[in-house]
Design a protein around this motif. Structure first.
Motif, PDB file in Angstrom:
ATOM      1  N   PRO A 295      -4.417   3.791 -11.043  1.00 12.66           N
ATOM      2  CA  PRO A 295      -5.838   4.031 -10.779  1.00 12.66           C
ATOM      3  C   PRO A 295      -6.652   2.764 -11.011  1.00 12.66           C
ATOM      4  CG  PRO A 295      -4.900   5.777 -12.139  1.00 12.66           C
ATOM      5  CD  PRO A 295      -3.868   4.687 -12.057  1.00 12.66           C
ATOM      6  N   GLY A 296      -7.548   2.482 -10.081  1.00 15.12           N
ATOM      7  CA  GLY A 296      -8.383   1.311 -10.211  1.00 15.12           C
ATOM      8  C   GLY A 296      -7.715   0.014  -9.820  1.00 15.12           C
ATOM      9  N   GLN A 297      -6.457   0.071  -9.382  1.00 16.05           N
ATOM     10  CA  GLN A 297      -5.743  -1.134  -8.981  1.00 16.05           C
ATOM     11  C   GLN A 297      -5.916  -1.339  -7.477  1.00 16.05           C
ATOM     12  OE1 GLN A 297      -4.661  -2.784 -11.611  1.00 16.05           O
ATOM     13  NE2 GLN A 297      -5.196  -1.049 -12.888  1.00 16.05           N
ATOM     14  N   CYS A 298      -5.215  -2.313  -6.937  1.00 13.01           N
ATOM     15  CA  CYS A 298      -5.335  -2.598  -5.511  1.00 13.01           C
ATOM     16  C   CYS A 298      -4.858  -1.384  -4.709  1.00 13.01           C
ATOM     17  CB  CYS A 298      -4.519  -3.827  -5.153  1.00 13.01           C
ATOM     18  SG  CYS A 298      -5.146  -5.337  -5.946  1.00 13.01           S
ATOM     19  N   PRO A 299      -5.491  -1.125  -3.541  1.00 16.00           N
ATOM     20  CA  PRO A 299      -5.270   0.147  -2.865  1.00 16.00           C
ATOM     21  C   PRO A 299      -3.874   0.350  -2.290  1.00 16.00           C
ATOM     22  CG  PRO A 299      -6.677  -1.296  -1.559  1.00 16.00           C
ATOM     23  CD  PRO A 299      -6.540  -1.932  -2.899  1.00 16.00           C
ATOM     24  N   GLU A 300      -3.181  -0.715  -1.955  1.00 14.89           N
ATOM     25  CA  GLU A 300      -1.811  -0.595  -1.459  1.00 14.89           C
ATOM     26  C   GLU A 300      -1.115  -1.927  -1.642  1.00 14.89           C
ATOM     27  OE1 GLU A 300      -1.563  -0.176   2.892  1.00 14.89           O
ATOM     28  OE2 GLU A 300      -3.733  -0.366   2.911  1.00 14.89           O
ATOM     29  N   ALA A 301       0.183  -1.938  -1.422  1.00 12.69           N
ATOM     30  CA  ALA A 301       0.966  -3.140  -1.660  1.00 12.69           C
ATOM     31  C   ALA A 301       1.101  -3.951  -0.387  1.00 12.69           C
ATOM     32  CB  ALA A 301       2.352  -2.763  -2.182  1.00 12.69           C
ATOM     33  N   ASN A 302       1.192  -5.264  -0.554  1.00 12.05           N
ATOM     34  CA  ASN A 302       1.599  -6.141   0.534  1.00 12.05           C
ATOM     35  C   ASN A 302       3.116  -6.258   0.526  1.00 12.05           C
ATOM     36  OD1 ASN A 302      -1.004  -6.797   1.476  1.00 12.05           O
ATOM     37  ND2 ASN A 302      -1.225  -8.373  -0.098  1.00 12.05           N
ATOM     38  N   PRO A 303       3.744  -6.508   1.686  1.00  8.14           N
ATOM     39  CA  PRO A 303       5.196  -6.665   1.690  1.00  8.14           C
ATOM     40  C   PRO A 303       5.608  -7.859   0.846  1.00  8.14           C
ATOM     41  CG  PRO A 303       4.247  -7.326   3.790  1.00  8.14           C
ATOM     42  CD  PRO A 303       3.151  -6.659   3.027  1.00  8.14           C
ATOM     43  N   GLY A 304       6.632  -7.666   0.053  1.00  8.52           N
ATOM     44  CA  GLY A 304       7.084  -8.729  -0.827  1.00  8.52           C
ATOM     45  C   GLY A 304       8.051  -9.696  -0.187  1.00  8.52           C
ATOM     46  N   ASP A 305       8.364  -9.479   1.088  1.00 10.17           N
ATOM     47  CA  ASP A 305       9.343 -10.343   1.744  1.00 10.17           C
ATOM     48  C   ASP A 305       8.756 -11.051   2.952  1.00 10.17           C
ATOM     49  OD1 ASP A 305       8.994  -8.151   3.338  1.00 10.17           O
ATOM     50  OD2 ASP A 305      11.132  -7.704   3.584  1.00 10.17           O
ATOM     51  N   SER A 306       7.429 -11.086   3.061  1.00 11.44           N
ATOM     52  CA  SER A 306       6.810 -11.695   4.231  1.00 11.44           C
ATOM     53  C   SER A 306       5.649 -12.569   3.813  1.00 11.44           C
ATOM     54  CB  SER A 306       6.318 -10.622   5.207  1.00 11.44           C
ATOM     55  OG  SER A 306       5.599 -11.211   6.277  1.00 11.44           O
ATOM     56  N   ALA A 307       5.532 -13.730   4.440  1.00 12.80           N
ATOM     57  CA  ALA A 307       4.400 -14.610   4.204  1.00 12.80           C
ATOM     58  C   ALA A 307       3.432 -14.592   5.366  1.00 12.80           C
ATOM     59  CB  ALA A 307       4.897 -16.044   3.982  1.00 12.80           C
TER      60      ALA A 307
END
Length: 438
Positions: free
Chosen positions: A233-245
């Motif tokens: 809660p209160g963190q970033c709304p979703e994750a970015n892919p960890g294997d892509s720049a």
């Protein structure tokens, strides 16, 4: 470090060998730079929640293991360096004897009140002195450095005229705090909070970008920022892919990290050096540091803390960033002739690189304190090529453009910790009128 403001519409120009440092950074736009002024709340505020108490500090033992820094401290302990902690304030503590009141954007105090307990943890990681009663216990990275305490955000206060508001602190007060810290003479600025928004949102944080450029290129300050968290809660709304720049893959952007040319952005790893599940990946990540099961100074007691008021372990990129700020203070003390950009490059070059040289989760790798302080800089040519992109700078939306993204000016400021507080959620849906330069 490539200039990054990683919106989804940005175009990848080319893959480059990392690390890179901009040879000719853009000039500071004085029209956007916050004015030189002492800290003060933009509007009257009221406390609307109880401050942290001593309970959270009871779980931490004075014998908590510390990093093996004896070899580093034989060379430098950070004396003569001032690290500005722009956070929820830093409480006075017997193990922070070099604490400097900097000022307060939350209330009418001096920066040494920490109702949330977050900034004191951050400051302790940077500069807590050893406890004479437990010399093998917890100690900060640069124990002889000074801490400049600036309270810029809090989840325990709200604007007096807005009962619905959950906290205070936004990108504008963050910009003002960066300007103040740079003018004060800090050599390092630690920012363990982020404005975190979907890539489809349009964040008007150009004043913060101008303040960061001013700090780095005019005042020669190293700025260190947390990468941001996901998963709570209160963190970033979703994750970015960890294997892509690739910028096109970015779903969430964070500020100040997207001003990557001016900021050393830090992801989190566990005790074994594996990326933390909560650490937000992105093309702005520069290095990583331990950020799980943290022990540091308690704000409301004269001891240590290792758990939140909800009895969760202290973990987050908030606590990885001050590790790197402490390293930056050590490097600046050891090599005072280095510029801010050279210090940032040295920390990146000496990190324990991942096999590919750089990736969006740990950047150039986990910081190596002894190598950064004692060893020679690693030539850029010695770092394996990576898929890290050079990103085109964004263009502000034209005024009146139909279907433009919702503009956000007062978005902030999530504290990047797991199991603890977050400050104000981003205020989406606020429209922005024409702004000079749009």
């Amino acid at each position: 470090m490539s200039a990054v403001r990683a919106l989804a519409a940005l175009t990848v120009l080319a893959a480059v060998t990392a690390p890179t440092v901009a040879a000719a950074p853009p000039a500071v736009d004085d029209s956007l730079l916050p004015p030189a002024a002492p800290p003060a709340p933009p509007a009257p505020t009221l406390r609307h929640g109880d401050c942290v108490d001593g309970h959270a500090g009871l779980g931490a033992a004075e014998s908590a293991p510390r990093l093996d820094l004896d070899s580093v401290w034989a060379l430098t302990r950070g004396a003569g360096q001032t690290v500005a902690v722009i956070d929820t304030g830093v409480a006075r503590h017997r193990r922070l004897p070099h604490l400097i009141p900097g000022g307060d954007y939350v209330s009418t105090q001096d920066g040494t009140a920490d109702c949330d307990g977050h900034g004191t943890v951050v400051a302790g990681i940077i500069a807590a002195q050893p406890d004479t009663a437990a010399p093998t216990g917890f100690t900060g990275i640069a124990p002889d450095a000074s801490i400049l305490a600036i309270r810029q955000s809090s989840n325990k206060f709200r604007v007096a005229t807005d009962a619905a508001q959950a906290g205070v602190g936004d990108v504008d007060t963050l910009a003002a705090a960066v300007r103040f810290a740079a003018d004060f003479g800090a050599g390092v600025i630690n920012i363990s909070s982020v404005a975190c928004l979907p890539a489809t949102a349009d964040l008007d944080d150009r004043a913060l970008g101008a303040a960061l450029a001013y700090a780095v290129d005019v005042k020669n300050v190293v700025v260190v920022s947390a990468a941001g968290n996901v998963g709570g809660p209160g963190q970033c709304p979703e994750a970015n892919p960890g294997d892509s720049a690739a910028a096109a893959d970015v779903a969430v952007v964070v500020s100040p990290a997207w001003y990557d040319d001016y900021v050393l952005t830090v992801g989190s790893v566990d005790a074994d050096g594996a990326p933390s599940a909560f650490s937000l990946a992105g093309p702005w990540v520069d290095v990583a540091a331990p950020g799980e099961h943290v022990v540091s100074l308690a704000a409301a007691a004269d001891g240590l803390v290792d758990r939140s008021a909800h009895d969760d372990p202290l973990s987050g990129t908030s606590y990885a960033a001050p590790v790197v700020s402490g390293v930056a203070a050590l490097v600046r003390a050891r090599f005072p002739a280095l510029t801010a950009r050279q210090v940032m490059a040295r920390i990146e070059d000496s990190a324990l690189h991942p096999p590919e040289g750089w990736n969006p989760t740990v950047g150039h790798g986990v910081v190596d304190v002894l190598a950064a302080v004692s060893g020679p800089s690693v030539a850029a040519a010695a770092v394996p090529p990576t898929a890290r992109p050079t990103l085109a700078p964004p263009q502000p939306s034209a005024p009146g453009a139909g279907g433009s993204r919702a503009a956000v000016r007062a978005a902030l400021i999530c504290l990047g910790l797991i199991g603890g507080v977050a400050v104000v959620a981003a205020a989406l849906g606020r429209s922005r009128g024409p702004v000079a330069g749009d």
